[in-house]
Design a protein around this motif. Structure first.
Motif, PDB file in Angstrom:
ATOM      1  N   MET A 288       0.957  -1.226  -0.028  1.00  0.00           N
ATOM      2  CA  MET A 288       0.105  -0.428   0.218  1.00  0.00           C
ATOM      3  C   MET A 288       1.098   1.032  -0.124  1.00  0.00           C
ATOM      4  O   MET A 288       1.981   1.331   0.477  1.00  0.00           O
ATOM      5  N   ASP A 289       0.237   2.639  -0.762  1.00  0.00           N
ATOM      6  CA  ASP A 289       0.885   3.487  -0.321  1.00  0.00           C
ATOM      7  C   ASP A 289       0.503   5.045   1.029  1.00  0.00           C
ATOM      8  O   ASP A 289      -1.064   4.948   0.460  1.00  0.00           O
ATOM      9  N   ASN A 290       1.003   5.417   0.650  1.00  0.00           N
ATOM     10  CA  ASN A 290       0.342   6.796   1.353  1.00  0.00           C
ATOM     11  C   ASN A 290      -0.309   7.013   1.225  1.00  0.00           C
ATOM     12  O   ASN A 290       0.090   7.588  -0.544  1.00  0.00           O
ATOM     13  N   GLY A 291      -1.781   7.779   1.439  1.00  0.00           N
ATOM     14  CA  GLY A 291      -3.102   8.495   0.785  1.00  0.00           C
ATOM     15  C   GLY A 291      -3.087   8.022  -0.455  1.00  0.00           C
ATOM     16  O   GLY A 291      -4.467   8.634  -0.466  1.00  0.00           O
ATOM     17  N   ASP A 292      -2.998   6.720  -0.465  1.00  0.00           N
ATOM     18  CA  ASP A 292      -3.875   5.926  -1.006  1.00  0.00           C
ATOM     19  C   ASP A 292      -4.199   4.527  -0.873  1.00  0.00           C
ATOM     20  O   ASP A 292      -3.779   3.207  -0.337  1.00  0.00           O
ATOM     21  N   PRO A 293      -6.000   4.719  -0.756  1.00  0.00           N
ATOM     22  CA  PRO A 293      -6.275   3.417   0.435  1.00  0.00           C
ATOM     23  C   PRO A 293      -6.359   2.295  -0.564  1.00  0.00           C
ATOM     24  O   PRO A 293      -6.656   1.351   0.117  1.00  0.00           O
ATOM     25  N   SER A 294      -5.631   2.255  -1.413  1.00  0.00           N
ATOM     26  CA  SER A 294      -6.224   0.529  -2.386  1.00  0.00           C
ATOM     27  C   SER A 294      -5.248  -0.512  -2.449  1.00  0.00           C
ATOM     28  O   SER A 294      -3.822   0.361  -2.392  1.00  0.00           O
ATOM     29  N   PRO A 295      -4.808  -1.326  -1.330  1.00  0.00           N
ATOM     30  CA  PRO A 295      -4.223  -2.506  -1.710  1.00  0.00           C
ATOM     31  C   PRO A 295      -3.850  -2.383  -3.249  1.00  0.00           C
ATOM     32  O   PRO A 295      -4.209  -2.981  -4.288  1.00  0.00           O
ATOM     33  N   TYR A 296      -2.655  -2.712  -3.240  1.00  0.00           N
ATOM     34  CA  TYR A 296      -1.417  -3.214  -4.399  1.00  0.00           C
ATOM     35  C   TYR A 296      -1.218  -5.170  -4.269  1.00  0.00           C
ATOM     36  O   TYR A 296      -0.389  -5.364  -3.370  1.00  0.00           O
ATOM     37  N   MET A 297      -1.494  -5.709  -4.857  1.00  0.00           N
ATOM     38  CA  MET A 297      -1.004  -7.052  -5.632  1.00  0.00           C
ATOM     39  C   MET A 297       0.342  -7.274  -6.530  1.00  0.00           C
ATOM     40  O   MET A 297       0.476  -6.969  -8.126  1.00  0.00           O
ATOM     41  N   GLU A 298       1.078  -7.450  -6.014  1.00  0.00           N
ATOM     42  CA  GLU A 298       2.707  -7.322  -7.197  1.00  0.00           C
ATOM     43  C   GLU A 298       3.043  -8.778  -7.270  1.00  0.00           C
ATOM     44  O   GLU A 298       2.743  -9.942  -6.498  1.00  0.00           O
ATOM     45  N   THR A 299       2.585  -9.802  -8.719  1.00  0.00           N
ATOM     46  CA  THR A 299       3.127  -9.925  -8.946  1.00  0.00           C
ATOM     47  C   THR A 299       4.945 -10.620 -10.012  1.00  0.00           C
ATOM     48  O   THR A 299       4.448 -10.224 -10.509  1.00  0.00           O
ATOM     49  N   PHE A 300       5.487 -11.344  -9.448  1.00  0.00           N
ATOM     50  CA  PHE A 300       6.940 -12.134 -10.937  1.00  0.00           C
ATOM     51  C   PHE A 300       6.492 -13.184 -10.362  1.00  0.00           C
ATOM     52  O   PHE A 300       6.630 -13.929 -10.187  1.00  0.00           O
ATOM     53  N   SER A 301       7.567 -13.288 -11.468  1.00  0.00           N
ATOM     54  CA  SER A 301       8.014 -15.009 -12.566  1.00  0.00           C
ATOM     55  C   SER A 301       9.708 -14.897 -11.629  1.00  0.00           C
ATOM     56  O   SER A 301      10.557 -14.117 -11.613  1.00  0.00           O
ATOM     57  N   THR A 302       9.301 -16.325 -10.967  1.00  0.00           N
ATOM     58  CA  THR A 302      10.968 -16.781 -10.243  1.00  0.00           C
ATOM     59  C   THR A 302      11.486 -17.652 -11.747  1.00  0.00           C
ATOM     60  O   THR A 302      12.421 -17.911 -11.718  1.00  0.00           O
ATOM     61  N   TYR A 303      11.076 -17.386 -12.723  1.00  0.00           N
ATOM     62  CA  TYR A 303      11.444 -18.476 -14.184  1.00  0.00           C
ATOM     63  C   TYR A 303      12.425 -17.264 -14.671  1.00  0.00           C
ATOM     64  O   TYR A 303      13.366 -18.210 -15.472  1.00  0.00           O
TER      65      TYR A 303
END
Length: 324
Positions: A288-303
């Motif tokens: 989450m970021d300060n001032g932004d009520p929306s959470p985020y989900m990041e996705t990474f590839s370990t491949y």
């Protein structure tokens, strides 16, 4: 033709759809602040409540919860909002009911990790009391009692740990007063199996590591471990800092920079769960970021050690465990 097929197969792995699997997760309801356990959809990043622990809140401490795939229990340390008293609560994900709830006063438990058995004392954890020692313990969730299996001197308060399922070892990493990062490994019976000293690797100057590791997590698909380290750019007068995800190289005794966040400049003001997919080469992180009520989900590839995508989420998931 063979080269073309190989190239297409490689691209299919890298850009394949995000896993349709799900994960158990724990978060605080954004409105009531009540601790909530439920299901996280790894394709949509959305989570749905299955159990609400009314009157309790889950601290923003990623290491205060654990999941046991052997019996479907999730155990976490929560605070009763009205009294401020800490409780160890266990939820049965088979029935979505409260399995057990008992006070955990004066225990100061962190780094909880089920050993994936159904024995009485089947949760590894650490305890700090302010005396300069880090106590490694095994906890009984049903009795909310513990027994000390190790006492490590001259340790700074912060530590991180995870259960390495493929080798059946509990790994605890900590920084001591010599500013050295060490990792101890414990067998199921609490015996110290190994002790190692770790160094930061694959981090180009002027960036340097400035913290002990935290949010360490075992990845079931890769049978490897990752963690987060704070890093700092020494070329700036203000020593500009950020965090980065690192591989924990057990054989090399190094924290190896993944480069996932550097390539995309994805840095959140607050971060929650960090966990791996059960079958695909994927790692997920909520932020989450300060001032932004929306959470985020990041996705990474370990491949190929690449960022895949960012999605808005409806809850700031503080810990999660993917399942088949």
């Amino acid at each position: 033709m063979n080269k073309l097929l190989l190239t297409l197969a490689t691209l299919a792995v890298i850009f394949s759809p995000i896993s349709s699997q799900k994960a158990f997760g724990i978060w605080n309801d954004l409105t009531t602040k009540y601790a909530t356990v439920g299901i996280v959809n790894l394709s949509t990043s959305l989570s749905n409540a299955s159990f609400v622990n009314t009157g309790f809140t889950f601290p923003s401490n990623y290491t205060s919860s654990t999941y046991n795939a052997a019996n479907g229990l999730i155990t976490y340390v929560a605070t009763e909002i009205s009294s401020g008293i800490s409780y160890m609560n266990t939820v049965d994900t088979n029935t979505w009911t409260l399995f057990n709830s008992s006070t955990a006063m004066n225990m100061n438990l962190t780094n909880l990790a089920y050993d994936q058995t159904t024995s009485l004392y089947n949760i590894f954890a650490t305890i700090t009391t302010g005396d300069g020692y880090l106590y490694v313990v095994k906890v009984s969730a049903s009795e909310v009692n513990y027994k000390i299996i190790d006492k490590i001197p001259n340790v700074f308060p912060n530590s991180t740990a995870t259960y390495i399922a493929n080798s059946k070892l509990y790994s605890v990493c900590f920084e001591n007063t010599t500013i050295s990062t060490n990792c101890n490994y414990y067998g199921l019976d609490g015996t110290v199996i190994n002790k190692e000293n770790f160094q930061v690797s694959n981090l180009a100057y002027p960036w340097v590591g400035i913290s002990s590791p935290y949010l360490m997590q075992y990845l079931p698909k890769q049978q490897s471990t990752i963690c987060i380290l704070n890093i700092q750019n020494k070329s700036y007068a203000s020593f500009y800092g950020r965090y980065q995800i690192f591989w924990v190289g057990g054989n090399s005794q190094k924290f190896v920079n993944s480069g996932w966040l550097e390539s995309t400049d994805l840095y959140r003001d607050h971060y929650g769960s960090l966990f791996g997919d059960f079958s695909l080469p994927r790692v997920y992180q909520f932020g989450m970021d300060n001032g932004d009520p929306s959470p985020y989900m990041e996705t990474f590839s370990t491949y190929n050690d690449q960022w895949v995508r960012t999605q808005k989420a409806n809850n700031f998931v503080l810990n999660a465990w993917a399942f088949a």
